[in-house]
Design a protein around this motif. Structure first.
Motif, PDB file in Angstrom:
ATOM      1  N   GLN A 165      -7.634 -36.832 -36.345  1.00 18.93           N
ATOM      2  CA  GLN A 165      -7.459 -35.382 -36.166  1.00 18.93           C
ATOM      3  C   GLN A 165      -7.549 -34.636 -37.491  1.00 18.93           C
ATOM      4  OE1 GLN A 165      -7.084 -33.838 -32.945  1.00 18.93           O
ATOM      5  NE2 GLN A 165      -7.972 -35.871 -32.751  1.00 18.93           N
ATOM      6  N   ASN A 219      -0.903 -42.759 -34.305  1.00 16.46           N
ATOM      7  CA  ASN A 219      -1.499 -43.849 -35.072  1.00 16.46           C
ATOM      8  C   ASN A 219      -2.860 -43.399 -35.587  1.00 16.46           C
ATOM      9  OD1 ASN A 219       0.408 -46.026 -34.861  1.00 16.46           O
ATOM     10  ND2 ASN A 219      -0.112 -46.161 -32.687  1.00 16.46           N
ATOM     11  N   GLN A 227       1.238 -31.291 -33.356  1.00 15.41           N
ATOM     12  CA  GLN A 227       0.094 -31.452 -32.449  1.00 15.41           C
ATOM     13  C   GLN A 227       0.435 -32.542 -31.431  1.00 15.41           C
ATOM     14  OE1 GLN A 227      -3.383 -33.681 -33.568  1.00 15.41           O
ATOM     15  NE2 GLN A 227      -4.751 -32.140 -32.705  1.00 15.41           N
ATOM     16  N   GLY A 228       0.408 -32.172 -30.132  1.00 14.28           N
ATOM     17  CA  GLY A 228       0.759 -33.149 -29.084  1.00 14.28           C
ATOM     18  C   GLY A 228       2.177 -32.914 -28.600  1.00 14.28           C
ATOM     19  N   MET A 229       2.326 -32.657 -27.313  1.00 13.20           N
ATOM     20  CA  MET A 229       3.655 -32.416 -26.725  1.00 13.20           C
ATOM     21  C   MET A 229       3.975 -33.503 -25.703  1.00 13.20           C
ATOM     22  SD  MET A 229       5.761 -29.805 -27.384  1.00 13.20           S
ATOM     23  CE  MET A 229       5.697 -30.566 -28.964  1.00 13.20           C
ATOM     24  N   GLY A 230       3.580 -34.739 -25.997  1.00 11.43           N
ATOM     25  CA  GLY A 230       3.882 -35.844 -25.083  1.00 11.43           C
ATOM     26  C   GLY A 230       5.225 -36.446 -25.426  1.00 11.43           C
ATOM     27  N   ASN A 231       5.333 -37.747 -25.196  1.00 17.64           N
ATOM     28  CA  ASN A 231       6.586 -38.431 -25.460  1.00 17.64           C
ATOM     29  C   ASN A 231       7.035 -38.208 -26.906  1.00 17.64           C
ATOM     30  OD1 ASN A 231       8.010 -40.783 -26.681  1.00 17.64           O
ATOM     31  ND2 ASN A 231       8.169 -41.441 -24.570  1.00 17.64           N
ATOM     32  N   VAL A 232       6.149 -38.470 -27.856  1.00 17.06           N
ATOM     33  CA  VAL A 232       6.543 -38.441 -29.265  1.00 17.06           C
ATOM     34  C   VAL A 232       6.706 -37.002 -29.773  1.00 17.06           C
ATOM     35  CG1 VAL A 232       5.914 -39.184 -31.590  1.00 17.06           C
ATOM     36  CG2 VAL A 232       5.383 -40.656 -29.635  1.00 17.06           C
ATOM     37  N   GLY A 233       5.650 -36.186 -29.615  1.00 22.53           N
ATOM     38  CA  GLY A 233       5.696 -34.809 -30.109  1.00 22.53           C
ATOM     39  C   GLY A 233       6.766 -33.988 -29.399  1.00 22.53           C
ATOM     40  N   LEU A 278      -3.539 -37.842 -31.224  1.00 21.01           N
ATOM     41  CA  LEU A 278      -4.615 -38.840 -31.242  1.00 21.01           C
ATOM     42  C   LEU A 278      -4.955 -39.251 -32.667  1.00 21.01           C
ATOM     43  CD1 LEU A 278      -7.141 -36.910 -28.971  1.00 21.01           C
ATOM     44  CD2 LEU A 278      -5.702 -38.817 -28.263  1.00 21.01           C
ATOM     45  N   ALA A 300       2.860 -39.034 -36.843  1.00 18.52           N
ATOM     46  CA  ALA A 300       3.508 -39.594 -35.656  1.00 18.52           C
ATOM     47  C   ALA A 300       2.507 -40.396 -34.829  1.00 18.52           C
ATOM     48  CB  ALA A 300       4.112 -38.474 -34.816  1.00 18.52           C
ATOM     49  N   ARG A 335      15.300 -45.942 -26.055  1.00 16.83           N
ATOM     50  CA  ARG A 335      13.981 -46.487 -26.382  1.00 16.83           C
ATOM     51  C   ARG A 335      12.881 -45.446 -26.163  1.00 16.83           C
ATOM     52  NH1 ARG A 335       9.709 -47.100 -27.557  1.00 16.83           N
ATOM     53  NH2 ARG A 335       8.309 -48.894 -27.543  1.00 16.83           N
ATOM     54  N   THR A 352      10.576 -43.155 -30.840  1.00 23.48           N
ATOM     55  CA  THR A 352       9.506 -42.856 -31.800  1.00 23.48           C
ATOM     56  C   THR A 352       9.637 -41.413 -32.294  1.00 23.48           C
ATOM     57  OG1 THR A 352       8.105 -44.436 -30.648  1.00 23.48           O
ATOM     58  CG2 THR A 352       7.011 -42.956 -32.178  1.00 23.48           C
ATOM     59  N   SER A 372       1.023 -28.054 -29.511  1.00 19.81           N
ATOM     60  CA  SER A 372      -0.213 -28.067 -28.709  1.00 19.81           C
ATOM     61  C   SER A 372      -0.218 -29.241 -27.741  1.00 19.81           C
ATOM     62  CB  SER A 372      -1.453 -28.162 -29.614  1.00 19.81           C
ATOM     63  OG  SER A 372      -1.506 -29.442 -30.209  1.00 19.81           O
ATOM     64  N   LYS A 380       3.657 -52.795 -39.775  1.00 23.32           N
ATOM     65  CA  LYS A 380       4.681 -51.848 -39.317  1.00 23.32           C
ATOM     66  C   LYS A 380       6.055 -52.523 -39.258  1.00 23.32           C
ATOM     67  CE  LYS A 380       3.305 -48.796 -36.206  1.00 23.32           C
ATOM     68  NZ  LYS A 380       3.042 -48.040 -34.980  1.00 23.32           N
TER      69      LYS A 380
HETATM   70  N1  LIG Z   1       5.116 -43.539 -27.512  1.00 18.92           N
HETATM   71  C1  LIG Z   1       5.425 -44.313 -28.537  1.00 18.92           C
HETATM   72  O1  LIG Z   1       6.481 -44.976 -28.577  1.00 18.92           O
HETATM   73  C2  LIG Z   1       4.514 -44.389 -29.727  1.00 18.92           C
HETATM   74  C3  LIG Z   1       4.818 -45.283 -30.768  1.00 18.92           C
HETATM   75  C4  LIG Z   1       4.004 -45.320 -31.914  1.00 18.92           C
HETATM   76  C5  LIG Z   1       2.898 -44.483 -31.981  1.00 18.92           C
HETATM   77  N2  LIG Z   1       2.612 -43.639 -30.947  1.00 18.92           N
HETATM   78  C6  LIG Z   1       1.425 -42.783 -31.077  1.00 18.92           C
HETATM   79  O2  LIG Z   1       1.795 -41.411 -30.951  1.00 18.92           O
HETATM   80  C7  LIG Z   1       0.741 -40.670 -30.354  1.00 18.92           C
HETATM   81  C8  LIG Z   1       1.269 -39.918 -29.132  1.00 18.92           C
HETATM   82  O3  LIG Z   1       1.830 -40.864 -28.226  1.00 18.92           O
HETATM   83  P1  LIG Z   1       2.664 -40.367 -26.933  1.00 18.92           P
HETATM   84  O4  LIG Z   1       3.373 -41.576 -26.443  1.00 18.92           O
HETATM   85  O5  LIG Z   1       3.428 -39.128 -27.280  1.00 18.92           O
HETATM   86  O6  LIG Z   1       1.475 -40.006 -25.953  1.00 18.92           O
HETATM   87  P2  LIG Z   1       1.521 -39.033 -24.684  1.00 18.92           P
HETATM   88  O7  LIG Z   1       0.388 -39.441 -23.838  1.00 18.92           O
HETATM   89  O8  LIG Z   1       2.881 -38.953 -24.105  1.00 18.92           O
HETATM   90  O9  LIG Z   1       1.213 -37.575 -25.304  1.00 18.92           O
HETATM   91  C9  LIG Z   1       0.019 -37.251 -25.950  1.00 18.92           C
HETATM   92  C10 LIG Z   1      -0.017 -35.760 -26.205  1.00 18.92           C
HETATM   93  O10 LIG Z   1      -1.216 -35.461 -26.916  1.00 18.92           O
HETATM   94  C11 LIG Z   1      -1.927 -34.430 -26.236  1.00 18.92           C
HETATM   95  N3  LIG Z   1      -3.357 -34.582 -26.445  1.00 18.92           N
HETATM   96  C12 LIG Z   1      -4.214 -35.421 -25.793  1.00 18.92           C
HETATM   97  N4  LIG Z   1      -5.462 -35.219 -26.223  1.00 18.92           N
HETATM   98  C13 LIG Z   1      -5.387 -34.242 -27.156  1.00 18.92           C
HETATM   99  C14 LIG Z   1      -6.333 -33.581 -27.964  1.00 18.92           C
HETATM  100  N5  LIG Z   1      -7.639 -33.878 -27.880  1.00 18.92           N
HETATM  101  N6  LIG Z   1      -5.901 -32.650 -28.841  1.00 18.92           N
HETATM  102  C15 LIG Z   1      -4.588 -32.349 -28.904  1.00 18.92           C
HETATM  103  N7  LIG Z   1      -3.642 -32.918 -28.162  1.00 18.92           N
HETATM  104  C16 LIG Z   1      -4.040 -33.854 -27.304  1.00 18.92           C
HETATM  105  C17 LIG Z   1      -1.538 -34.581 -24.784  1.00 18.92           C
HETATM  106  O11 LIG Z   1      -1.766 -33.389 -24.059  1.00 18.92           O
HETATM  107  C18 LIG Z   1      -0.059 -34.917 -24.932  1.00 18.92           C
HETATM  108  O12 LIG Z   1       0.675 -33.724 -25.132  1.00 18.92           O
HETATM  109  C19 LIG Z   1      -0.349 -41.714 -30.064  1.00 18.92           C
HETATM  110  O13 LIG Z   1      -1.222 -41.744 -31.176  1.00 18.92           O
HETATM  111  C20 LIG Z   1       0.400 -43.012 -29.987  1.00 18.92           C
HETATM  112  O14 LIG Z   1      -0.426 -44.115 -30.302  1.00 18.92           O
HETATM  113  C21 LIG Z   1       3.393 -43.593 -29.820  1.00 18.92           C
END
Ligand SMILES: NC(=O)c1ccc[n+]([C@@H]2O[C@H](COP(=O)([O-])OP(=O)(O)OC[C@H]3O[C@@H](n4cnc5c(N)ncnc54)[C@H](O)[C@@H]3O)[C@@H](O)[C@H]2O)c1
Length: 422
Positions: free
Chosen positions: A301, A320, A218-224, A298, A318, A187, A191, A242, A95
């Motif tokens: 998927q 890994n 897919q995913g509304m956490g930090n990255v999504g 995750l 987005a 920071r 991502t 989602s 990377k």
């Molecule tokens: N945060 C970073 O800087 C960073 C950097 C590189 C890669 N990543 C990768 O990005 C991905 C997301 O990281 P993040 O920091 O946003 O995580 P996060 O924990 O903030 O968010 C994860 C999101 O995924 C959802 N989720 C969890 N299980 C799920 C499922 N079974 N089906 C659908 N959605 C589901 C959660 O509800 C949440 O919205 C991970 O694979 C992480 O390894 C993150």
């Protein structure tokens, strides 16, 4: 899938070999990359709140320092193990090389379910782990960062412990710190922002008009969540999002600002109510009608079970490892463009690099400078990978590995090669 069937380190070796062969490298040229430079396994005894002593297992692996100090996160997870950490350390080398920042790769972890520990127990665990790996970390050697179940606060504990042993404050020993103690602005969003930069550039080089595409995330956490905000604020149509409870879809585009405010209130998407949206499952999101699909949750998927039904023309990884090897083959046959994880989600490590640069120079950048430089690095990396993909007629994933492996092996050769001390 059981541990026996899937060994992430074996998987990494297979990808490495395939890419090196495509580059025409001799096995001697990349033999060094098949083994981590250093593997450290530590035991971490701590006193639990009930007065009993418990011993945890921890790891730090440095895969390659050919291009600079090692860099990679630390995860706290009950399934952490040496093979996983070894593979993740190698992926960090690739990377950092693909985005051309002067780092090698590392990864660390503790086999622990952090939800079962009190905050005080976690502090003691982190501090003792830091002392165990202390001889091999440092701003010039190996710089940890947050990963699964670790965050800025954990980085602050590591920095504090390391600094105590040095006798002075050493902010550059970790990145992803809170801004108040030497973290970088931008920071946290880096991502997600990087994912949007790659998406826009991929649309551009493929003559697709960003103003008319439909995007599913897919995913509304930090990255999504960050990516969704940026697309929405730029006027793009995000049609599906989602979380772990399921997703929502609206062909005309979702009100991302309203959804983000709803989620920020501690709610989940299954409870989101709006007449215009349809509730969908996570699997339906993967195959929904859209032009760009962004898996940001995750690993595993996009699989052989759903790849054929995917309607998106572009996938920007987005998360890994969201796509299995079998799914990748199906997507290639369907001519779906997959922007690989080692490129698409590298924005975080790029801004970690900026944080470290600011720390070791004792200065701070403003947000404008962080985002401008991130943009430049991500665009350069994307275009290098896209050009090689076109020239060698290989998918973007293979091209990204080829760029990375060429850079690492070239650095190794320039330094005299693996046997130059012999
Ligand atoms: N945060 C970073 O800087 C960073 C950097 C590189 C890669 N990543 C990768 O990005 C991905 C997301 O990281 P993040 O920091 O946003 O995580 P996060 O924990 O903030 O968010 C994860 C999101 O995924 C959802 N989720 C969890 N299980 C799920 C499922 N079974 N089906 C659908 N959605 C589901 C959660 O509800 C949440 O919205 C991970 O694979 C992480 O390894 C993150």
């Amino acid at each position: 899938m059981s541990q026996k069937e899937y060994n992430p380190y074996e998987n990494m070796l297979a990808v490495l070999k395939q890419s090196a062969e495509k580059l025409g490298l001799d096995p001697d040229d990349y033999a060094t990359l098949c083994y981590p430079e250093r593997e450290l396994k530590v035991s971490i005894p701590i006193k639990m709140d009930d007065g009993k002593v418990k011993v945890f297992e921890g790891y730090r692996v440095q895969h390659s320092s050919a291009r600079g100090p090692c860099k990679g996160g630390i995860r706290f997870h009950q399934d952490a193990n040496m093979d996983e950490v070894k593979a993740l350390a190698a992926w960090m080398s690739f990377k950092c090389a693909v985005v051309n920042i002067p780092y090698g790769g590392a990864k660390g972890g503790i086999k622990v379910d952090p939800s079962k520990l009190s905050r005080d127990e976690l502090i003691r665990l982190t501090r003792r782990y830091t002392t165990r790996i202390l001889p091999i970390i440092g701003p010039d050697k190996d710089i940890p960062a947050p990963d699964v179940n670790t965050n800025g606060e954990v980085m602050a504990w590591i920095m504090d412990t390391y600094s105590m042993f040095q006798g002075h404050c050493v902010p550059g020993v970790v990145t992803g710190k809170p801004v108040e103690i030497g973290g970088s602005v931008g920071r946290v969003e880096a991502t997600g922002r990087g994912v949007t930069i790659i998406t826009y550039e991929c649309l551009k080089v493929n003559d697709m008009d960003a103003s008319s595409v439909a995007i599913a995330i897919q995913g509304m956490g930090n990255v999504g969540g960050t990516a969704a905000d940026i697309f929405y604020n730029n006027g793009q149509k995000v049609v599906a999002v989602s979380d772990y409870t399921g997703g929502v879809y609206c062909e005309e585009g979702l009100p991302i600002n309203e959804i983000r405010a709803f989620l920020a209130g501690g709610n989940t998407l299954n409870d989101y109510q709006n007449d215009k949206v349809t509730h969908i499952t996570n699997d339906e999101l993967i195959t929904c009608k859209c032009d760009v699909l962004i898996p940001a949750a995750l690993e595993n998927q996009i699989t052989a079970d759903n790849a054929e039904a995917i309607q998106a023309k572009i996938i920007v990884e987005a998360a890994n490892g969201p796509t299995t090897v079998e799914a990748d083959e199906i997507l290639n046959k369907k001519n779906v463009i997959v922007c690989p994880d080692i490129l698409s989600n590298a924005g975080g490590v790029v801004v970690s690099y900026f944080e470290w640069v600011q720390n070791i120079q004792s200065l701070t950048w403003d947000l404008e400078e962080v985002n401008r430089t991130l943009n430049k690095i991500m665009l350069t990396a994307f275009n290098e990978v896209a050009e090689l993909s076109k020239e060698k007629e290989v998918p973007m994933r293979m091209a990204a590995y080829m760029v990375a492996i060429k850079r690492i092996t070239t650095a190794g050769k320039l330094r005299g090669g693996p046997i130059s001390l012999g």
